[in-house]
Design a protein around this motif. Structure first.
Motif, PDB file in Angstrom:
ATOM      1  N   VAL A 132     -12.932   8.177 -11.832  1.00 47.53           N
ATOM      2  CA  VAL A 132     -12.348   7.304 -10.806  1.00 47.53           C
ATOM      3  C   VAL A 132     -13.378   6.900  -9.758  1.00 47.53           C
ATOM      4  N   GLU A 133     -13.461   5.611  -9.505  1.00 44.68           N
ATOM      5  CA  GLU A 133     -14.326   5.095  -8.439  1.00 44.68           C
ATOM      6  C   GLU A 133     -13.543   3.999  -7.713  1.00 44.68           C
ATOM      7  N   GLY A 134     -13.538   4.032  -6.386  1.00 46.16           N
ATOM      8  CA  GLY A 134     -12.737   3.075  -5.613  1.00 46.16           C
ATOM      9  C   GLY A 134     -13.502   1.813  -5.246  1.00 46.16           C
ATOM     10  N   ILE A 135     -12.869   1.014  -4.367  1.00 44.37           N
ATOM     11  CA  ILE A 135     -13.484  -0.262  -3.974  1.00 44.37           C
ATOM     12  C   ILE A 135     -14.038  -0.220  -2.548  1.00 44.37           C
ATOM     13  N   GLU A 136     -14.047   0.993  -1.953  1.00 45.31           N
ATOM     14  CA  GLU A 136     -14.341   1.086  -0.516  1.00 45.31           C
ATOM     15  C   GLU A 136     -15.723   0.587  -0.128  1.00 45.31           C
ATOM     16  N   SER A 137     -16.693   0.679  -1.058  1.00 45.63           N
ATOM     17  CA  SER A 137     -18.064   0.324  -0.643  1.00 45.63           C
ATOM     18  C   SER A 137     -18.345  -1.173  -0.808  1.00 45.63           C
ATOM     19  N   GLN A 185     -11.581   7.334 -23.810  1.00 47.13           N
ATOM     20  CA  GLN A 185     -12.470   7.041 -22.688  1.00 47.13           C
ATOM     21  C   GLN A 185     -11.539   6.505 -21.584  1.00 47.13           C
ATOM     22  N   LEU A 186     -11.486   7.189 -20.456  1.00 46.06           N
ATOM     23  CA  LEU A 186     -10.502   6.846 -19.420  1.00 46.06           C
ATOM     24  C   LEU A 186     -11.199   6.651 -18.084  1.00 46.06           C
ATOM     25  N   ARG A 187     -11.011   5.513 -17.477  1.00 44.71           N
ATOM     26  CA  ARG A 187     -11.718   5.282 -16.206  1.00 44.71           C
ATOM     27  C   ARG A 187     -11.027   4.246 -15.347  1.00 44.71           C
ATOM     28  N   VAL A 188     -11.265   4.377 -14.046  1.00 45.61           N
ATOM     29  CA  VAL A 188     -10.821   3.385 -13.058  1.00 45.61           C
ATOM     30  C   VAL A 188     -12.030   3.077 -12.199  1.00 45.61           C
ATOM     31  N   HIS A 189     -12.457   1.823 -12.176  1.00 46.87           N
ATOM     32  CA  HIS A 189     -13.570   1.455 -11.297  1.00 46.87           C
ATOM     33  C   HIS A 189     -13.633  -0.057 -11.167  1.00 46.87           C
ATOM     34  N   PRO A 190     -14.339  -0.551 -10.150  1.00 45.97           N
ATOM     35  CA  PRO A 190     -14.475  -2.011 -10.025  1.00 45.97           C
ATOM     36  C   PRO A 190     -15.347  -2.552 -11.156  1.00 45.97           C
ATOM     37  N   VAL A 191     -15.022  -3.752 -11.601  1.00 52.40           N
ATOM     38  CA  VAL A 191     -15.737  -4.373 -12.720  1.00 52.40           C
ATOM     39  C   VAL A 191     -15.999  -5.843 -12.380  1.00 52.40           C
ATOM     40  N   LEU A 192     -17.177  -6.336 -12.762  1.00 50.41           N
ATOM     41  CA  LEU A 192     -17.464  -7.770 -12.652  1.00 50.41           C
ATOM     42  C   LEU A 192     -16.989  -8.451 -13.920  1.00 50.41           C
ATOM     43  N   LEU A 193     -16.050  -9.365 -13.769  1.00 45.70           N
ATOM     44  CA  LEU A 193     -15.503 -10.097 -14.916  1.00 45.70           C
ATOM     45  C   LEU A 193     -16.002 -11.534 -14.865  1.00 45.70           C
ATOM     46  N   PRO A 194     -16.350 -12.117 -16.022  1.00 43.74           N
ATOM     47  CA  PRO A 194     -16.683 -13.547 -16.015  1.00 43.74           C
ATOM     48  C   PRO A 194     -15.496 -14.308 -15.436  1.00 43.74           C
ATOM     49  N   HIS A 195     -15.749 -15.384 -14.689  1.00 43.83           N
ATOM     50  CA  HIS A 195     -14.655 -16.027 -13.949  1.00 43.83           C
ATOM     51  C   HIS A 195     -13.559 -16.568 -14.857  1.00 43.83           C
ATOM     52  N   ASP A 196     -13.868 -16.759 -16.171  1.00 46.53           N
ATOM     53  CA  ASP A 196     -12.835 -17.267 -17.077  1.00 46.53           C
ATOM     54  C   ASP A 196     -12.151 -16.148 -17.876  1.00 46.53           C
ATOM     55  N   ALA A 205       0.820  -1.214   0.000  1.00 50.35           N
ATOM     56  CA  ALA A 205       0.000   0.000   0.000  1.00 50.35           C
ATOM     57  C   ALA A 205       0.853   1.262   0.000  1.00 50.35           C
ATOM     58  N   GLU A 206       0.268   2.347  -0.504  1.00 55.56           N
ATOM     59  CA  GLU A 206       0.886   3.655  -0.411  1.00 55.56           C
ATOM     60  C   GLU A 206       0.891   4.096   1.058  1.00 55.56           C
ATOM     61  N   ALA A 207       1.700   5.124   1.373  1.00 61.05           N
ATOM     62  CA  ALA A 207       1.719   5.646   2.745  1.00 61.05           C
ATOM     63  C   ALA A 207       0.283   6.012   3.158  1.00 61.05           C
ATOM     64  N   ASP A 208      -0.469   6.556   2.234  1.00 61.82           N
ATOM     65  CA  ASP A 208      -1.882   6.827   2.476  1.00 61.82           C
ATOM     66  C   ASP A 208      -2.688   5.809   1.650  1.00 61.82           C
ATOM     67  N   PRO A 209      -3.149   4.715   2.284  1.00 63.83           N
ATOM     68  CA  PRO A 209      -3.786   3.650   1.506  1.00 63.83           C
ATOM     69  C   PRO A 209      -5.094   4.054   0.833  1.00 63.83           C
ATOM     70  N   SER A 210      -5.638   5.221   1.207  1.00 68.55           N
ATOM     71  CA  SER A 210      -6.872   5.640   0.530  1.00 68.55           C
ATOM     72  C   SER A 210      -6.583   5.943  -0.946  1.00 68.55           C
ATOM     73  N   LEU A 211      -5.323   6.245  -1.274  1.00 67.19           N
ATOM     74  CA  LEU A 211      -4.965   6.448  -2.687  1.00 67.19           C
ATOM     75  C   LEU A 211      -5.116   5.141  -3.467  1.00 67.19           C
ATOM     76  N   ASP A 212      -4.824   4.011  -2.794  1.00 59.86           N
ATOM     77  CA  ASP A 212      -4.960   2.708  -3.441  1.00 59.86           C
ATOM     78  C   ASP A 212      -6.424   2.340  -3.601  1.00 59.86           C
ATOM     79  N   VAL A 213      -7.120   2.228  -2.457  1.00 56.40           N
ATOM     80  CA  VAL A 213      -8.499   1.722  -2.504  1.00 56.40           C
ATOM     81  C   VAL A 213      -9.471   2.728  -3.132  1.00 56.40           C
ATOM     82  N   GLY A 214      -9.078   4.003  -3.149  1.00 52.66           N
ATOM     83  CA  GLY A 214      -9.921   5.027  -3.769  1.00 52.66           C
ATOM     84  C   GLY A 214      -9.727   5.114  -5.277  1.00 52.66           C
ATOM     85  N   GLY A 215      -8.738   4.416  -5.812  1.00 54.41           N
ATOM     86  CA  GLY A 215      -8.545   4.376  -7.273  1.00 54.41           C
ATOM     87  C   GLY A 215      -7.595   5.424  -7.832  1.00 54.41           C
TER      88      GLY A 215
END
Ligand code: HSE
Length: 441
Positions: free
Chosen positions: A225-230, A261-272, A189-199
């Motif tokens: 940008v959307e993080g994984i916190e929720s 088109q530029l984005r960072v966010h959680p995504v549901l990927l098919p397991h394969d 993690a970064e010194a401030d982990p909110s930078l990681d989980v916040g995207g």
């Protein structure tokens, strides 16, 4: 044998990795560079602090000028992180005629234009392979291996901490806070982990990747940008039941109108899906280019030794350039030169409102009669069609969890529907919303 002296700013995790590689691989390095790379001075904040690595007497200093203004030091390695002091130090090093190697993605994403320009004016190199995806030589692959191709889309897991957290929650059912604590303890993690989980850390890396891939200047403000916190372990378990894995992705693609088109966010990927198999703190970047098609770059994206390799290899490149220049030969710098971002046109990122996705929603509502009807009515009123639905009640809780999978809808419709859902008195917690990967991904 000639000796090239370097100065290091910062002796944290990555700094210790660089010193270890220089020490443990010294013979290999000497053979490959035809010079000895010698660490002359290391800047630290506190001389008395316990370190990951033992250092010889007199190597450490708390005085920046002993690194930045020492005429014997030819290469300064910036590993202090942050964007204020780091920027000043890099500028001072370039002004003093030193080449610079950094792993600081935030610094380059925010001040890259000015710093690359300064390096060009000073005729010095500014290398940064360690800034993106740790030890994976993905920037070299894009700049050199794919130089003759046109990148259409790239999609990657570039934040090891977020991937580690999601993976631990999925595979071991760990609670979010516990998984974050483990990622911190492992040094990802970064010194401030909110930078990681916040995207934001992934967005810094996406800005660099996209600038190199598309030849356009990408700034942070053009990235959604959307993080994984929720996200909770429950959402990941339901996703698994449905045959999906959640990953935080950094995505850049060329739209129909050639806008990015530029984005960072959680995504549901098919397991394969190929990126669903990226576990722990590993990173992977999947590139789709016109002639080659798909290529993927995979490996350890964070940590002492992986990032240490990338930084040390950059130091070796600079050392070769120095040797070539002093021998009066054509510089090998062409190979390693900083991207000419100063000549790139700026990107105005396409608005995410133009996107369409199927969505996973977990709506937390009071367990009262009529609530399902209200939720369905609100979604229907916004044109959000329901593909699947299930409901349960957490043990001991008075509320219900409604999991809804929507058909493909616009961002605007989905956002408006969630806002209206959450306005209701029966909505007891924020709705978790995760996008499914678009079919072409
Ligand atoms: N905090 C970063 C990550 C470190 O988790 O990926 C590497 O940049």
């Amino acid at each position: 044998m000639r000796s090239i002296k370097i100065g290091v700013l910062g002796l944290g995790n990555v700094g210790a990795g660089v010193l270890r590689i220089l020490r443990e691989h010294s013979q290999t390095l000497e053979q490959r560079v035809s010079a000895r790379i010698e660490v002359k001075r290391v800047l630290v904040r506190d001389l008395s602090r316990a370190r990951e690595i033992e250092t010889p007497e007199g190597l450490l200093t708390t005085d920046p000028s002993e690194v930045l203004e020492d005429p014997e030091i030819a290469v300064v390695v910036e590993l202090i992180g942050g964007t204020t002091t780091a920027k000043q130090f890099v500028e001072r090093a370039l002004a003093a005629g030193k080449h610079v190697v950094t792993a600081n993605k935030a610094l380059l994403a925010e001040h890259g234009d000015a710093l690359f320009q300064r390096a060009q004016e000073c005729g010095r190199e500014l290398l940064f392979e360690g800034a993106v995806a740790g030890g994976i030589p993905v920037l070299r692959a894009i700049r050199h291996g794919l130089a003759s191709d046109r990148v259409q889309r790239l999609c990657g897991i570039v934040n090891g901490t977020s991937n580690y957290v999601l993976d631990k929650m999925t595979r071991e059912g760990l609670a979010y806070a516990e998984a974050v604590a483990q990622a911190q303890a492992a040094g990802y993690a970064e010194a401030d982990p909110s930078l990681d989980v916040g995207g934001v850390d992934a967005a810094h890396k996406l800005a660099l990747l996209a600038s190199l891939s598309f030849g356009k200047r990408v700034t942070l403000d053009s990235i959604f940008v959307e993080g994984i916190e929720s996200i909770r372990a429950y959402d990941l378990a339901v996703a698994k039941d449905l045959g999906y894995v959640v990953r935080s992705l950094a995505i850049a693609s060329r739209g129909a109108d050639d806008r990015l088109q530029l984005r960072v966010h959680p995504v549901l990927l098919p397991h394969d899906h190929v990126l669903a198999g990226v576990h722990g703190a590993y990173n992977a970047v999947l590139v789709e280019s016109e002639a080659l098609g798909r290529s993927m770059y995979y490996g350890q994206g964070a940590g002492m030794m992986p990032t240490g390799v990338a930084v040390t290899s950059d130091i070796m490149d600079v050392a070769r350039t120095i040797l070539a220049n002093t021998a009066g030969q054509a510089s090998t710098a062409e190979d390693t030169a900083p991207p000419q971002v100063t000549r790139m046109a700026s990107v105005v990122g396409a608005s995410p409102d133009t996107l369409q996705h199927a969505n996973y929603l977990c709506v937390h509502v009071a367990h009262v009669s009529g609530v399902l009807g209200r939720v369905a009515t609100v979604l229907g009123a916004h044109g959000v069609s329901i593909a699947k639905m299930r409901q349960d009640h957490p043990e001991g809780a008075s509320h219900a969890r409604m999991v809804i999978v929507t058909e493909v809808v616009s961002e605007a419709a989905m956002a408006a529907a969630i806002t209206e859902l959450e306005r209701g008195d029966d909505c007891v917690e924020a709705t978790v919303r995760i996008r499914f990967m678009e079919p072409e991904g």
